[in-house]
Write an enzyme that holds these catalytic residues in place. Structure first.
Site, PDB file in Angstrom:
ATOM      1  N   LYS A   1      43.623  36.928  38.222  1.00 58.89           N
ATOM      2  CA  LYS A   1      44.306  36.498  36.998  1.00 58.89           C
ATOM      3  C   LYS A   1      45.513  35.615  37.309  1.00 58.89           C
ATOM      4  CE  LYS A   1      44.859  35.500  33.681  1.00 58.89           C
ATOM      5  NZ  LYS A   1      46.042  35.010  33.036  1.00 58.89           N
TER       6      LYS A   1
ATOM      7  N   CYS B   1      30.709  34.987  42.762  1.00 56.50           N
ATOM      8  CA  CYS B   1      32.117  35.290  43.045  1.00 56.50           C
ATOM      9  C   CYS B   1      32.282  36.306  44.172  1.00 56.50           C
ATOM     10  CB  CYS B   1      32.797  35.782  41.776  1.00 56.50           C
ATOM     11  SG  CYS B   1      32.601  34.630  40.415  1.00 56.50           S
TER      12      CYS B   1
ATOM     13  N   HIS C   1      41.399  32.004  41.493  1.00 54.75           N
ATOM     14  CA  HIS C   1      40.025  32.420  41.806  1.00 54.75           C
ATOM     15  C   HIS C   1      39.191  31.227  42.277  1.00 54.75           C
ATOM     16  CE1 HIS C   1      36.314  34.492  41.806  1.00 54.75           C
ATOM     17  NE2 HIS C   1      35.971  34.357  40.544  1.00 54.75           N
TER      18      HIS C   1
END
Lengths: 388, 120
Positions: A331, A84, A335
């Site tokens: 959130k 990530c 993502h």
């Protein structure tokens, strides 16, 4: 201070995109180039991030393909994979290259598709994400990424008394911020009650504690500091820090410290000549609500053990004294793995320019981005500042 | 370089033993590496870790990855002596601080074994 500036920024909406990877990246890349007022032929290099294209879409060696798509074939292209933290690492390397005089003007960005448009439903995509945990010592337990951060967060709850209501407050805050972000995957508010009534994914996380699977792309144009004044709206790079921690997570010295983030933040703050208190806002890697609690403590936006309290008291809200994730964060904004790091840089750039619209942080001259990869194994922290 | 390979560690897990690596810096590694991840020393001593320990953290996973058929399994990090090991819990669910003992293995993931613990 790093001798580098961001002079252009762009991103796609984050959400569901039934579009090829190169077309998705092209949309972000041209938005960044147009924002900077340059064409692709001005570029010296491309720093490109994509974490999982080989696993999700059978697409590797994407660098030359996306360069060709945007009319930049021939450039040296380096492709980054750090789970990530993929495109934050690309950003770090780009900043260091212009800082060192290797290149004058470079494009940095990332792209990823994680939704079912890839043909991968939740169980398969969960397994692909889990490939960023240890193959031999973590994956055989059936560990997932919600599980990784659940293990870290449960320990934080045990040591500091962090509650599920405080975790839910992080989701409520970031969803509220996301309603002001036209590029966010989720554009509606939620409540603590709604979060606490959701189905459990990996306790203490319920569905609304978790970021979504998203598709999207982001890009920024980075130049050497001596060129910054020849662009309309430069934002200075104060510093970038990058560190790793021990894998597997059981062998880390401290499960709640997220030590790589602390080390990366120290390095970035030292290079920028600031302390955490000098920063006006932060974009942090809230892949799960508990991850924001750990991150806000690790970068010094909340004292250790009080990350949850700060969220519940509104101190990390847009109107609070320590705003965290004005974009809505992972959130609410979404993502798309390889696009997340440079999307944080896009948000910092817009906030510092004062062009963030209804989600604008007041007096936003110094911003911090915290992008985490794997089981808290990689973190890149970047400091951007108003141009001086 | 340490003399503990993954295959030896995995064979030991299948036999009901937990192997680790102790370093003179004070860290004991619950999974094999070529050098100490904390200080870099390659002079590590292979040690048998206790098969009883204390739950350091835990979660119960309700959305499993493909290849794991059954949802609702508990994953733990267990303090075994000076090291920590990740595993599964079978039987009664456990909380942080509970004592657990090694009770077997699972191999749902391409024959990669994971230690299984149960409450004492």
């Amino acid at each position: 201070m790093a001798d580098a500036a961001v002079v252009g920024a762009g991103m796609t909406e984050f959400g569901v995109h039934d579009t090829t990877l190169q077309e998705l990246f092209g949309e972000a890349a041209f938005a960044a180039l147009d924002d900077a007022g340059v064409e692709a032929d001005a570029l010296d290099a491309l720093y490109f991030g994509n974490a999982m294209g080989g696993q999700t879409e059978n697409e590797t060696h994407l660098g030359p393909r996306v360069a060709s798509h945007i009319g930049a074939a021939g450039l040296p292209v380096q492709r980054f994979e750090d789970a990530c933290a993929t495109s934050a690492n690309a950003f770090k390397n780009a900043v260091q290259a212009v800082d060192a005089g290797v290149h004058d003007i470079v494009l940095v960005g990332g792209v990823e598709r994680c939704t079912p448009v890839t043909g991968k439903e939740t169980p398969e995509m969960t397994r692909i994400f889990a490939s960023a945990s240890h193959r031999q010592y973590e994956q055989p337990t059936g560990l997932t990424f919600p599980g990784v951060f659940a293990l870290l967060t449960k320990r934080h709850m045990h040591e500091h008394g962090t509650t599920e209501e405080q975790l839910a407050a992080v989701a409520v805050k970031n969803h509220a911020h996301g309603t002001h972000n036209p590029r966010a995957h989720f554009g509606k508010e939620t409540t603590v009650e709604e979060v606490l009534e959701g189905p459990v994914v990996a306790d203490p996380f319920r569905l609304m504690d978790c970021c979504p699977f998203s598709d999207g792309a982001s890009a920024v144009v980075v130049v050497g500091g001596d060129l910054a004044d020849s662009f309309d709206a430069p934002v200075d790079v104060g510093g970038v820090g990058h560190a790793t921690d021990v894998v597997p997570l059981g062998d880390k010295a401290d499960l709640t410290a997220t030590q790589a983030a602390r080390d990366a933040a120290s390095e970035a703050y030292e290079e920028a000549g600031i302390t955490a208190g000098d920063a006006d806002f932060a974009e942090v890697h809230d892949c799960f609500t508990g991850a924001e609690v750990l991150a806000s403590e690790a970068i010094g936006f909340a004292p250790d053990g009080e990350g949850g309290t700060y969220a519940a008291e509104g101190r990390t809200s847009l109107s609070g004294d320590r705003p965290v994730n004005p974009s809505g964060g992972l959130k609410a904004k979404g993502h798309p793995i390889g696009a997340t790091g440079t999307a944080q840089i896009v948000e910092l750039t817009e906030q510092i320019r004062g062009t963030a619209g209804e989600r604008q942080v007041t007096d936003s001259e110094v911003g911090v981005a915290h992008n985490l990869g794997g089981d808290a194994a990689t973190t890149v922290v970047s400091v951007l500042e108003a141009h001086s | 370089m340490s003399d503990l390979s993954y295959d030896e560690w995995a064979d030991a897990v299948r036999e009901g033993r937990l192997l680790g690596l102790a370093c003179s810096c004070g860290h004991t590694n619950g999974s094999p590496t070529a050098a100490c991840p904390h200080c870099g020393s390659r002079d590590l001593e292979r040690v048998d870790l206790p098969t009883e320990g204390v739950v350091h953290t835990e979660t119960t996973i309700q959305v499993p990855p493909a290849t794991f058929e059954t949802r609702g399994y508990q994953v733990v990090v267990v303090e075994v002596g000076d090291a920590r090991v990740m595993g599964r819990v079978e039987g009664d669910e456990v909380d942080i601080g509970d004592r657990v003992t090694l009770a077997g293995t699972i191999a749902e993931d391409d024959d990669h074994p994971a230690p299984v613990f149960e409450a004492r």
